[in-house]
Enzyme design. Structure first.
Site, PDB file in Angstrom:
ATOM      1  N   ASP A 159     -29.534 -39.646  -9.284  1.00 49.84           N
ATOM      2  CA  ASP A 159     -29.339 -40.747 -10.228  1.00 49.84           C
ATOM      3  C   ASP A 159     -30.665 -41.434 -10.539  1.00 49.84           C
ATOM      4  O   ASP A 159     -31.366 -41.903  -9.637  1.00 49.84           O
ATOM      5  CB  ASP A 159     -28.344 -41.760  -9.655  1.00 49.84           C
ATOM      6  CG  ASP A 159     -27.002 -41.109  -9.320  1.00 49.84           C
ATOM      7  OD1 ASP A 159     -26.591 -40.221 -10.083  1.00 49.84           O
ATOM      8  OD2 ASP A 159     -26.388 -41.479  -8.299  1.00 49.84           O
ATOM      9  N   CYS A 188     -25.927 -38.470   1.220  1.00 51.15           N
ATOM     10  CA  CYS A 188     -25.712 -39.462   2.263  1.00 51.15           C
ATOM     11  C   CYS A 188     -24.655 -40.450   1.777  1.00 51.15           C
ATOM     12  O   CYS A 188     -24.878 -41.162   0.794  1.00 51.15           O
ATOM     13  CB  CYS A 188     -27.001 -40.210   2.590  1.00 51.15           C
ATOM     14  SG  CYS A 188     -26.732 -41.613   3.718  1.00 51.15           S
ATOM     15  N   ASP A 248     -34.200 -36.290  -6.526  1.00 54.69           N
ATOM     16  CA  ASP A 248     -33.197 -37.335  -6.467  1.00 54.69           C
ATOM     17  C   ASP A 248     -32.255 -37.120  -7.655  1.00 54.69           C
ATOM     18  O   ASP A 248     -32.644 -36.508  -8.668  1.00 54.69           O
ATOM     19  CB  ASP A 248     -33.879 -38.700  -6.556  1.00 54.69           C
ATOM     20  CG  ASP A 248     -32.887 -39.828  -6.700  1.00 54.69           C
ATOM     21  OD1 ASP A 248     -31.993 -39.940  -5.847  1.00 54.69           O
ATOM     22  OD2 ASP A 248     -32.986 -40.563  -7.699  1.00 54.69           O
ATOM     23  N   CYS A 287     -27.871 -44.789   9.645  1.00 52.41           N
ATOM     24  CA  CYS A 287     -27.849 -43.322   9.751  1.00 52.41           C
ATOM     25  C   CYS A 287     -29.268 -42.769   9.638  1.00 52.41           C
ATOM     26  O   CYS A 287     -30.208 -43.474   9.279  1.00 52.41           O
ATOM     27  CB  CYS A 287     -26.967 -42.727   8.652  1.00 52.41           C
ATOM     28  SG  CYS A 287     -27.649 -42.948   6.990  1.00 52.41           S
TER      29      CYS A 287
END
Length: 505
Positions: A339, A414, A337, A422
């Site tokens: 952030d 995304c 990941d 989504c």
């Protein structure tokens, strides 16, 4: 596949002169060209690979830097950098005859239609016509009956992804192809032999080459550890001489020990047994070859040395491979990941100047890269969907991250909000599967590291193990729900690299 638009040819090389001959043979071939030819520079020396590429191939030849740890790893580096449906491997010392590219296209068309995961080419070794072949020439000629030899062997890319490619613990050009064939079969894939033929000339070798070849016994020990006692028959490999070499070596050792103990008759008997076995072994090697005094002398000397060397390298291989686990024994890729994990979390940040690494971020990425483990970033950026960020700003922040930690193999972003429904926004698996595909990895061979519950949940939904690295923003419930929790990034990567974590995680 009457053409080769969805085929890449991958060739590991250390810059041998024979590479030029291979490229010239491909350039003059009267068949459809592949999409690209990937040369993997596997030299340990720094500096560009000096190679004269024929003009007709200049637009499709690409050089990839390998890690200098052997052809298995080099082939992995090559095929993972390609995006074609089929990967055809050629060694840098073979010569494709006229029509080989057309035959490759025909073979892969058949393999695709019939659902095969691999297609092996046939290998022809030209031997002298005016005399009997030497020991070295007969050794090379053994490739003609090798069932799965990467001198000419093509695989579907999705099958390579499924089994994580070649086992990089095989550091020599030996047994890594048979190992891959066995793993593909165990995974339910089918292999076939095509009609194409490639020529493998006999290159010069030193007089004592047969002693160097005994290192292959260590690879045989690894094969037995990974595939069991029947690995030779399963891989369609000819029986070896290990038992005979053990008996010969034991007889010699017993003669020495018994002689030192004063038991001369027993020592003499063991010495006679050793002499008989050694003479028989030498004759089996001398008889098929030319009656050249130099060749005969070499065979006699090396026949004495080969049995103990073979036993020694088998013992070395047995010791190294004790407890060996199936490949991959570590992740193919680690997906971070962004952030809160690699960089400190600045809400909706689109300013590269505000990017600040989390403690240890650069170290762990460099550690993974040095081990040949690919690195990707998977990040939700709903600020784009909310109108608080632009895709260009997200890309600028990602570029700054690469400036700080070095190249990242894949960025998957995304831009949607939670209400968009989504399939990419974590905890959905879309980002994980997309990043894995971009890196030439199966999600089951990846490890996902993040700071919130949706990161590890996305990993779980994709079939990948996940590791949570909590921050002050991580909720207690998320920590309790995570199967694997690490105190910081360094601890997370140590956990990810733990033997067999990708299988048990």
């Amino acid at each position: 596949m009457s053409e080769l638009r969805d085929v890449a040819i991958v060739t590991p090389t250390i810059g041998r002169p024979s590479l030029r001959a291979l490229l010239e043979a491909l350039a003059s071939n009267d068949g459809p060209p592949p999409r690209e030819i990937v040369l993997v520079d596997d030299r340990r020396a720094k500096g560009p690979l000096e190679i004269d590429v024929p003009p007709s191939l200049s637009s499709i030849v690409r050089v990839v830097r390998g890690r200098g740890i052997g052809p298995a790893a080099a082939r992995n580096d090559g095929w993972r950098s390609a995006k074609t449906a089929w990967i055809a491997f050629l060694d840098d010392d073979v010569l494709p005859p006229p029509g080989w590219l057309a035959d490759l296209a025909a073979d892969l068309t058949t393999a695709t239609a019939e659902g095969f995961a691999a297609s092996a080419g046939r290998i022809a070794v030209p031997l002298p016509l005016d005399r009997r072949p030497s020991d070295w020439e007969r050794n090379v000629a053994g490739l003609q009956v090798a069932r799965w030899a990467t001198a000419d062997l093509a695989f579907r890319r999705d099958a390579l992804i499924d089994v994580a490619g070649f086992d990089e613990r095989f550091r020599r050009a030996y047994r890594e192809d048979a190992d891959l064939a066995l793993r593909l079969r165990k995974a339910g894939h089918r292999l076939t032999v095509g009609n194409r033929v490639v020529e493998h000339p006999v290159r010069p070798a030193g007089r004592l080459f047969s002693l160097t070849l005994q290192r292959g016994n260590a690879d045989d020990a690894l094969m037995r550890a990974l595939h069991g006692r029947r690995w030779r028959s399963d891989a369609e490999v000819f029986p070896g001489r290990r038992r005979a070499h053990v008996t010969t070596t034991a007889a010699a050792a017993a003669a020495v020990v018994l002689g030192s103990a004063g038991k001369r008759r027993l020592a003499a008997a063991c010495g006679a047994a050793w002499a008989l076995a050694t003479t028989r072994f030498a004759w089996e090697r001398i008889a098929p070859g030319p009656c050249d005094p130099r060749e005969v002398a070499t065979m006699a000397v090396t026949s004495v040395a080969i049995p103990p060397l073979a036993v020694w390298w088998w013992a070395v291989g047995w010791w190294r491979s004790r407890g060996a686990r199936p490949w991959p024994d570590r992740p193919t890729a680690v997906l971070f990941d962004r952030d809160g994990t690699l960089v400190k979390d600045v809400p909706y940040n689109g300013n590269p100047d505000l990017v600040e690494l989390q403690p240890g971020a650069r170290d762990v990425v460099e550690t993974l890269r040095a081990r040949g483990i690919r690195v990707g970033v998977v990040t939700n950026q709903s600020g784009v969907g909310r109108g608080k960020l632009t895709e260009r700003e997200v890309k600028a922040v990602n570029t700054r991250l690469e400036e700080l930690v070095g190249p990242i193999g894949a960025f998957e972003v995304c831009p949607h909000t939670a209400s968009d429904g989504c399939r990419c926004r974590k905890p959905a698996p879309g980002l994980i599967t997309a990043a894995a595909a971009a890196l030439g990895a199966h999600p089951k061979h990846c490890v996902v590291i993040g700071d919130i519950g949706s990161d590890v949940e996305a990993a779980r939904n994709a079939g990948a193990p996940g590791i949570l690295v909590p921050t002050p923003q991580t909720r207690d419930a998320e920590v309790k729900a995570a199967r694997h929790v690490a105190a910081d990034l360094r601890a997370a990567v140590r956990l990810a690299l733990r033997p067999d974590f990708v299988r048990s995680g």
